[in-house]
Design an enzyme around this catalytic site. Structure first.
Site, PDB file in Angstrom:
ATOM      1  N   ASP A 152       0.910  -1.322   0.016  1.00  0.00           N
ATOM      2  CA  ASP A 152      -0.001   0.094   0.003  1.00  0.00           C
ATOM      3  C   ASP A 152       0.884   1.231  -0.010  1.00  0.00           C
ATOM      4  O   ASP A 152       1.728   1.288   0.655  1.00  0.00           O
ATOM      5  CB  ASP A 152      -0.903   0.045   1.304  1.00  0.00           C
ATOM      6  CG  ASP A 152      -2.288  -0.770   0.996  1.00  0.00           C
ATOM      7  OD1 ASP A 152      -2.780  -0.971  -0.131  1.00  0.00           O
ATOM      8  OD2 ASP A 152      -2.917  -1.123   1.959  1.00  0.00           O
ATOM      9  N   ARG A 202      -2.058  -1.240  -8.106  1.00  0.00           N
ATOM     10  CA  ARG A 202      -3.384  -0.602  -8.169  1.00  0.00           C
ATOM     11  C   ARG A 202      -3.475   1.298  -8.129  1.00  0.00           C
ATOM     12  O   ARG A 202      -2.565   1.805  -7.498  1.00  0.00           O
ATOM     13  CB  ARG A 202      -3.709  -0.968  -6.648  1.00  0.00           C
ATOM     14  CG  ARG A 202      -5.203  -0.535  -6.121  1.00  0.00           C
ATOM     15  CD  ARG A 202      -5.310  -0.663  -4.305  1.00  0.00           C
ATOM     16  NE  ARG A 202      -5.267  -2.096  -4.053  1.00  0.00           N
ATOM     17  CZ  ARG A 202      -4.603  -2.469  -2.839  1.00  0.00           C
ATOM     18  NH1 ARG A 202      -4.236  -1.586  -1.985  1.00  0.00           N
ATOM     19  NH2 ARG A 202      -4.401  -3.658  -2.595  1.00  0.00           N
TER      20      ARG A 202
END
Length: 326
Positions: A152, A202
Protein backbone atom coordinates in the site's frame (compact mmCIF):
# COMPACT_ATOMS: atom_id res chain seq x y z
CA UNK A 1 -13.15 20.72 3.27
CA UNK A 2 -13.61 18.38 6.22
CA UNK A 3 -11.19 15.79 4.83
CA UNK A 4 -7.98 17.42 6.14
CA UNK A 5 -9.61 17.98 9.54
CA UNK A 6 -10.57 14.32 9.83
CA UNK A 7 -7.13 13.20 8.70
CA UNK A 8 -5.55 15.37 11.38
CA UNK A 9 -7.92 13.79 13.90
CA UNK A 10 -6.73 10.35 12.83
CA UNK A 11 -3.35 11.21 14.41
CA UNK A 12 -4.80 12.67 17.61
CA UNK A 13 -4.70 10.55 20.76
CA UNK A 14 -7.42 12.76 22.30
CA UNK A 15 -9.77 12.20 19.36
CA UNK A 16 -8.94 8.50 19.37
CA UNK A 17 -10.07 8.23 22.99
CA UNK A 18 -13.21 10.33 22.40
CA UNK A 19 -14.39 8.46 19.31
CA UNK A 20 -13.44 5.03 20.64
CA UNK A 21 -15.53 5.67 23.76
CA UNK A 22 -18.68 6.68 21.83
CA UNK A 23 -21.27 3.89 22.23
CA UNK A 24 -22.24 3.94 18.57
CA UNK A 25 -18.69 3.76 17.21
CA UNK A 26 -18.37 -0.01 17.31
CA UNK A 27 -21.58 -0.43 15.33
CA UNK A 28 -20.38 1.95 12.62
CA UNK A 29 -16.83 0.56 12.54
CA UNK A 30 -18.27 -2.88 11.85
CA UNK A 31 -19.52 -1.58 8.53
CA UNK A 32 -15.92 -1.18 7.35
CA UNK A 33 -14.00 -3.63 9.57
CA UNK A 34 -15.92 -6.89 9.95
CA UNK A 35 -13.72 -8.56 12.54
CA UNK A 36 -10.82 -8.26 14.96
CA UNK A 37 -9.36 -11.79 14.82
CA UNK A 38 -8.53 -14.41 12.21
CA UNK A 39 -11.39 -16.56 13.51
CA UNK A 40 -13.83 -13.68 12.96
CA UNK A 41 -12.59 -12.78 9.50
CA UNK A 42 -12.35 -16.25 7.93
CA UNK A 43 -16.16 -16.64 7.53
CA UNK A 44 -16.21 -13.25 5.78
CA UNK A 45 -13.53 -14.43 3.36
CA UNK A 46 -15.46 -17.63 2.68
CA UNK A 47 -18.75 -15.80 2.17
CA UNK A 48 -17.35 -13.23 -0.26
CA UNK A 49 -15.50 -15.96 -2.14
CA UNK A 50 -18.71 -17.99 -2.43
CA UNK A 51 -20.36 -14.91 -3.99
CA UNK A 52 -17.76 -14.82 -6.77
CA UNK A 53 -15.64 -12.07 -5.25
CA UNK A 54 -11.93 -11.98 -4.54
CA UNK A 55 -10.33 -10.21 -1.58
CA UNK A 56 -7.28 -8.31 -0.50
CA UNK A 57 -6.70 -8.58 3.25
CA UNK A 58 -5.37 -5.76 5.44
CA UNK A 59 -4.44 -6.28 9.08
CA UNK A 60 -5.07 -2.75 10.35
CA UNK A 61 -2.48 -0.76 12.28
CA UNK A 62 0.36 1.44 11.14
CA UNK A 63 1.50 3.94 13.78
CA UNK A 64 4.00 1.65 15.47
CA UNK A 65 6.84 2.89 17.66
CA UNK A 66 8.84 -0.24 18.53
CA UNK A 67 10.52 -3.04 16.52
CA UNK A 68 8.57 -5.69 18.44
CA UNK A 69 5.33 -4.15 17.14
CA UNK A 70 6.64 -4.54 13.59
CA UNK A 71 7.45 -8.18 14.31
CA UNK A 72 3.94 -8.67 15.72
CA UNK A 73 2.46 -7.22 12.51
CA UNK A 74 4.52 -9.66 10.45
CA UNK A 75 3.34 -12.54 12.62
CA UNK A 76 -0.30 -11.45 12.31
CA UNK A 77 -0.09 -11.65 8.53
CA UNK A 78 1.69 -15.01 8.71
CA UNK A 79 -1.10 -16.38 10.94
CA UNK A 80 -3.71 -15.16 8.46
CA UNK A 81 -1.88 -16.72 5.54
CA UNK A 82 -1.56 -20.03 7.40
CA UNK A 83 -5.30 -20.12 8.00
CA UNK A 84 -6.16 -19.22 4.42
CA UNK A 85 -3.83 -21.95 3.22
CA UNK A 86 -5.44 -24.54 5.50
CA UNK A 87 -8.86 -23.64 4.10
CA UNK A 88 -7.59 -23.58 0.49
CA UNK A 89 -8.60 -19.96 0.11
CA UNK A 90 -5.18 -18.75 -1.00
CA UNK A 91 -6.15 -18.23 -4.62
CA UNK A 92 -9.12 -16.04 -3.58
CA UNK A 93 -7.36 -13.64 -1.20
CA UNK A 94 -4.16 -11.65 -1.50
CA UNK A 95 -2.58 -9.43 1.19
CA UNK A 96 -2.30 -5.64 1.36
CA UNK A 97 0.42 -4.33 3.65
CA UNK A 98 1.53 -0.91 4.84
CA UNK A 99 5.29 -0.83 5.28
CA UNK A 100 4.97 1.62 8.18
CA UNK A 101 3.39 -1.26 10.06
CA UNK A 102 6.49 -3.36 9.35
CA UNK A 103 8.89 -0.79 10.80
CA UNK A 104 9.55 1.55 7.87
CA UNK A 105 9.13 4.67 10.00
CA UNK A 106 11.28 3.54 12.92
CA UNK A 107 14.57 5.38 13.45
CA UNK A 108 17.76 3.67 12.30
CA UNK A 109 20.95 4.61 10.39
CA UNK A 110 20.55 5.49 6.74
CA UNK A 111 20.63 2.49 4.40
CA UNK A 112 21.28 2.15 0.69
CA UNK A 113 19.97 -0.49 -1.71
CA UNK A 114 22.40 -1.45 -4.47
CA UNK A 115 20.75 -1.29 -7.88
CA UNK A 116 23.66 -2.90 -9.68
CA UNK A 117 24.71 -1.55 -13.10
CA UNK A 118 22.55 1.55 -12.78
CA UNK A 119 24.35 2.56 -9.61
CA UNK A 120 23.28 2.76 -5.97
CA UNK A 121 19.85 3.93 -4.95
CA UNK A 122 19.50 6.95 -2.69
CA UNK A 123 20.03 6.43 1.03
CA UNK A 124 16.85 5.89 3.04
CA UNK A 125 16.36 7.12 6.57
CA UNK A 126 14.38 5.15 9.10
CA UNK A 127 13.60 1.47 9.24
CA UNK A 128 13.80 0.73 5.52
CA UNK A 129 15.82 -2.46 5.96
CA UNK A 130 13.68 -3.52 8.93
CA UNK A 131 10.52 -3.18 6.86
CA UNK A 132 12.07 -5.19 4.02
CA UNK A 133 13.19 -7.91 6.43
CA UNK A 134 9.73 -8.11 8.01
CA UNK A 135 7.69 -8.07 4.82
CA UNK A 136 9.77 -10.64 2.92
CA UNK A 137 8.55 -13.64 4.98
CA UNK A 138 4.96 -12.50 4.38
CA UNK A 139 5.55 -12.36 0.62
CA UNK A 140 7.21 -15.80 0.73
CA UNK A 141 4.34 -17.31 2.73
CA UNK A 142 1.74 -15.77 0.41
CA UNK A 143 3.48 -17.22 -2.64
CA UNK A 144 3.53 -20.66 -0.97
CA UNK A 145 -0.30 -20.75 -0.84
CA UNK A 146 -0.74 -19.40 -4.36
CA UNK A 147 -1.33 -15.73 -3.70
CA UNK A 148 0.62 -12.49 -3.45
CA UNK A 149 1.11 -9.20 -1.60
CA UNK A 150 0.45 -5.61 -2.63
CA UNK A 151 2.38 -2.80 -0.95
CA UNK A 152 0.00 0.00 0.00
CA UNK A 153 1.05 3.59 -0.62
CA UNK A 154 1.22 5.94 2.36
CA UNK A 155 2.24 9.60 2.57
CA UNK A 156 4.61 10.93 -0.09
CA UNK A 157 7.70 10.91 2.16
CA UNK A 158 7.60 7.08 2.30
CA UNK A 159 7.18 6.33 -1.39
CA UNK A 160 10.80 6.12 -2.57
CA UNK A 161 11.43 3.56 0.13
CA UNK A 162 8.25 1.65 -0.76
CA UNK A 163 9.12 1.53 -4.46
CA UNK A 164 12.67 0.37 -3.68
CA UNK A 165 11.32 -2.45 -1.49
CA UNK A 166 8.82 -3.32 -4.22
CA UNK A 167 11.62 -3.54 -6.76
CA UNK A 168 13.70 -5.71 -4.43
CA UNK A 169 10.85 -8.12 -3.69
CA UNK A 170 9.96 -8.49 -7.36
CA UNK A 171 13.38 -9.99 -8.06
CA UNK A 172 12.21 -13.20 -6.37
CA UNK A 173 8.44 -12.64 -6.37
CA UNK A 174 7.57 -10.75 -9.58
CA UNK A 175 3.85 -10.89 -8.81
CA UNK A 176 4.30 -8.48 -5.87
CA UNK A 177 2.06 -5.47 -6.42
CA UNK A 178 2.15 -1.84 -5.38
CA UNK A 179 -0.20 1.12 -5.08
CA UNK A 180 0.04 4.53 -6.71
CA UNK A 181 -2.01 7.63 -5.83
CA UNK A 182 -3.57 9.85 -8.46
CA UNK A 183 -3.42 13.05 -6.41
CA UNK A 184 0.40 13.14 -6.35
CA UNK A 185 2.17 15.05 -9.12
CA UNK A 186 4.83 12.33 -9.40
CA UNK A 187 2.40 9.51 -10.14
CA UNK A 188 2.16 9.80 -13.93
CA UNK A 189 5.91 9.21 -14.15
CA UNK A 190 5.67 6.35 -11.64
CA UNK A 191 2.87 4.76 -13.71
CA UNK A 192 4.95 4.86 -16.91
CA UNK A 193 7.84 3.18 -15.09
CA UNK A 194 5.64 0.53 -13.50
CA UNK A 195 3.41 -0.35 -16.48
CA UNK A 196 5.66 -3.20 -17.59
CA UNK A 197 5.02 -6.85 -18.28
CA UNK A 198 4.24 -8.80 -15.11
CA UNK A 199 3.61 -5.75 -12.92
CA UNK A 200 0.50 -5.39 -10.76
CA UNK A 201 -0.44 -1.78 -9.97
CA UNK A 202 -3.43 -0.55 -7.97
CA UNK A 203 -4.47 3.03 -8.74
CA UNK A 204 -6.31 4.95 -6.01
CA UNK A 205 -7.11 8.64 -5.58
CA UNK A 206 -5.17 9.02 -2.32
CA UNK A 207 -6.31 9.43 1.28
CA UNK A 208 -3.48 11.21 3.12
CA UNK A 209 -3.17 14.91 3.81
CA UNK A 210 -0.55 16.11 1.34
CA UNK A 211 0.77 19.65 0.75
CA UNK A 212 -0.01 21.61 -2.38
CA UNK A 213 3.67 21.39 -3.36
CA UNK A 214 3.34 17.67 -4.12
CA UNK A 215 -0.35 16.94 -4.68
CA UNK A 216 -3.49 18.17 -6.36
CA UNK A 217 -5.93 19.63 -3.85
CA UNK A 218 -9.17 19.86 -5.85
CA UNK A 219 -11.40 16.88 -6.63
CA UNK A 220 -11.74 17.69 -10.33
CA UNK A 221 -7.95 17.86 -10.68
CA UNK A 222 -7.55 14.51 -8.93
CA UNK A 223 -10.22 12.91 -11.11
CA UNK A 224 -8.54 14.15 -14.29
CA UNK A 225 -5.19 12.85 -13.08
CA UNK A 226 -6.79 9.51 -12.24
CA UNK A 227 -8.03 9.10 -15.83
CA UNK A 228 -4.68 10.10 -17.33
CA UNK A 229 -2.82 7.63 -15.14
CA UNK A 230 -5.33 4.84 -15.70
CA UNK A 231 -4.91 5.30 -19.47
CA UNK A 232 -1.15 4.82 -19.04
CA UNK A 233 -1.72 1.61 -17.09
CA UNK A 234 -4.32 0.24 -19.50
CA UNK A 235 -2.08 0.90 -22.49
CA UNK A 236 0.93 -0.61 -20.73
CA UNK A 237 1.96 -4.25 -20.41
CA UNK A 238 1.13 -4.73 -16.73
CA UNK A 239 -2.01 -5.63 -14.79
CA UNK A 240 -4.05 -2.59 -13.69
CA UNK A 241 -6.14 -2.69 -10.51
CA UNK A 242 -8.77 0.05 -10.41
CA UNK A 243 -9.28 1.18 -6.81
CA UNK A 244 -12.38 3.38 -6.95
CA UNK A 245 -16.06 3.51 -5.98
CA UNK A 246 -16.82 6.37 -8.36
CA UNK A 247 -19.41 5.21 -10.96
CA UNK A 248 -18.06 7.62 -13.56
CA UNK A 249 -14.47 6.40 -13.15
CA UNK A 250 -15.61 2.78 -13.26
CA UNK A 251 -17.34 3.44 -16.59
CA UNK A 252 -14.27 5.24 -17.92
CA UNK A 253 -12.09 2.31 -16.81
CA UNK A 254 -14.28 -0.12 -18.73
CA UNK A 255 -14.05 2.03 -21.85
CA UNK A 256 -10.27 2.40 -21.54
CA UNK A 257 -9.95 -1.37 -21.16
CA UNK A 258 -12.01 -1.96 -24.31
CA UNK A 259 -10.00 0.62 -26.23
CA UNK A 260 -6.76 -1.01 -25.12
CA UNK A 261 -8.07 -4.43 -26.19
CA UNK A 262 -7.95 -5.90 -22.71
CA UNK A 263 -9.91 -9.02 -21.83
CA UNK A 264 -11.94 -9.15 -18.60
CA UNK A 265 -9.22 -11.13 -16.80
CA UNK A 266 -6.50 -8.63 -17.73
CA UNK A 267 -7.48 -6.01 -15.13
CA UNK A 268 -9.63 -5.87 -12.02
CA UNK A 269 -11.75 -3.56 -9.90
CA UNK A 270 -11.13 -3.10 -6.19
CA UNK A 271 -13.49 -1.56 -3.65
CA UNK A 272 -13.63 -1.35 0.13
CA UNK A 273 -15.62 -3.76 2.23
CA UNK A 274 -18.88 -2.12 3.29
CA UNK A 275 -19.02 0.43 0.48
CA UNK A 276 -21.23 -0.12 -2.60
CA UNK A 277 -21.58 -3.84 -1.92
CA UNK A 278 -24.27 -4.20 -4.60
CA UNK A 279 -21.80 -2.83 -7.14
CA UNK A 280 -19.27 -5.49 -6.10
CA UNK A 281 -21.77 -8.18 -7.03
CA UNK A 282 -22.91 -6.46 -10.22
CA UNK A 283 -19.40 -6.20 -11.61
CA UNK A 284 -18.63 -9.80 -10.68
CA UNK A 285 -21.86 -10.97 -12.34
CA UNK A 286 -20.79 -9.20 -15.54
CA UNK A 287 -17.60 -11.25 -15.57
CA UNK A 288 -15.23 -8.64 -14.17
CA UNK A 289 -12.65 -9.55 -11.57
CA UNK A 290 -13.87 -7.76 -8.46
CA UNK A 291 -11.66 -7.68 -5.36
CA UNK A 292 -12.93 -6.46 -1.99
CA UNK A 293 -10.40 -4.66 0.23
CA UNK A 294 -11.18 -6.21 3.62
CA UNK A 295 -9.54 -4.94 6.79
CA UNK A 296 -9.59 -6.53 10.21
CA UNK A 297 -7.86 -6.18 13.58
CA UNK A 298 -8.08 -4.26 16.82
CA UNK A 299 -6.07 -1.17 15.85
CA UNK A 300 -8.85 0.16 13.61
CA UNK A 301 -8.88 3.87 14.43
CA UNK A 302 -6.57 5.29 11.73
CA UNK A 303 -8.11 3.14 9.01
CA UNK A 304 -11.63 4.09 10.08
CA UNK A 305 -10.88 7.82 10.11
CA UNK A 306 -9.41 7.73 6.60
CA UNK A 307 -12.59 6.05 5.37
CA UNK A 308 -14.57 8.96 6.81
CA UNK A 309 -12.20 11.54 5.31
CA UNK A 310 -12.16 10.23 1.77
CA UNK A 311 -15.92 10.16 1.19
CA UNK A 312 -18.53 12.58 2.61
CA UNK A 313 -21.22 9.87 2.54
CA UNK A 314 -19.21 7.84 5.04
CA UNK A 315 -19.03 10.80 7.42
CA UNK A 316 -22.77 11.48 7.08
CA UNK A 317 -23.44 7.83 7.86
CA UNK A 318 -21.33 8.07 11.02
CA UNK A 319 -22.90 11.36 12.19
CA UNK A 320 -26.46 10.11 11.59
CA UNK A 321 -25.68 6.98 13.58
CA UNK A 322 -24.28 9.00 16.48
CA UNK A 323 -27.35 11.27 16.53
CA UNK A 324 -29.84 8.43 16.34
CA UNK A 325 -28.06 6.34 18.99
CA UNK A 326 -26.78 9.12 21.21
Amino acid sequence: MLGPVILAASRSDRMRRLISAAPVTRQVVDRFIPGETVDEIVPIVQDLSDRGLELTMDVVGEDITRPEQAAAARDAYLALIDRLGELELGTRAEMSVKLSMFGQSLPSPATTLNRGPSGPAPAFQGGHELALANVRPVVEAAAAIGTTVTLDAEDHTTLDSMFAIHEELRKDFPQTGCVIQAYLFRTEADARRLAESGSRVRLVKGAYKEPAEVAYQQKHEIDKAYVRILKILMEGAGYPMIGSHDPRLISIAQELARTAGRKLDEYEFQMLYGIRSDEHLRLAAEGHRMRVYTAYGTDWYGYFMRRLAEKPANLRFFVRSMISKG
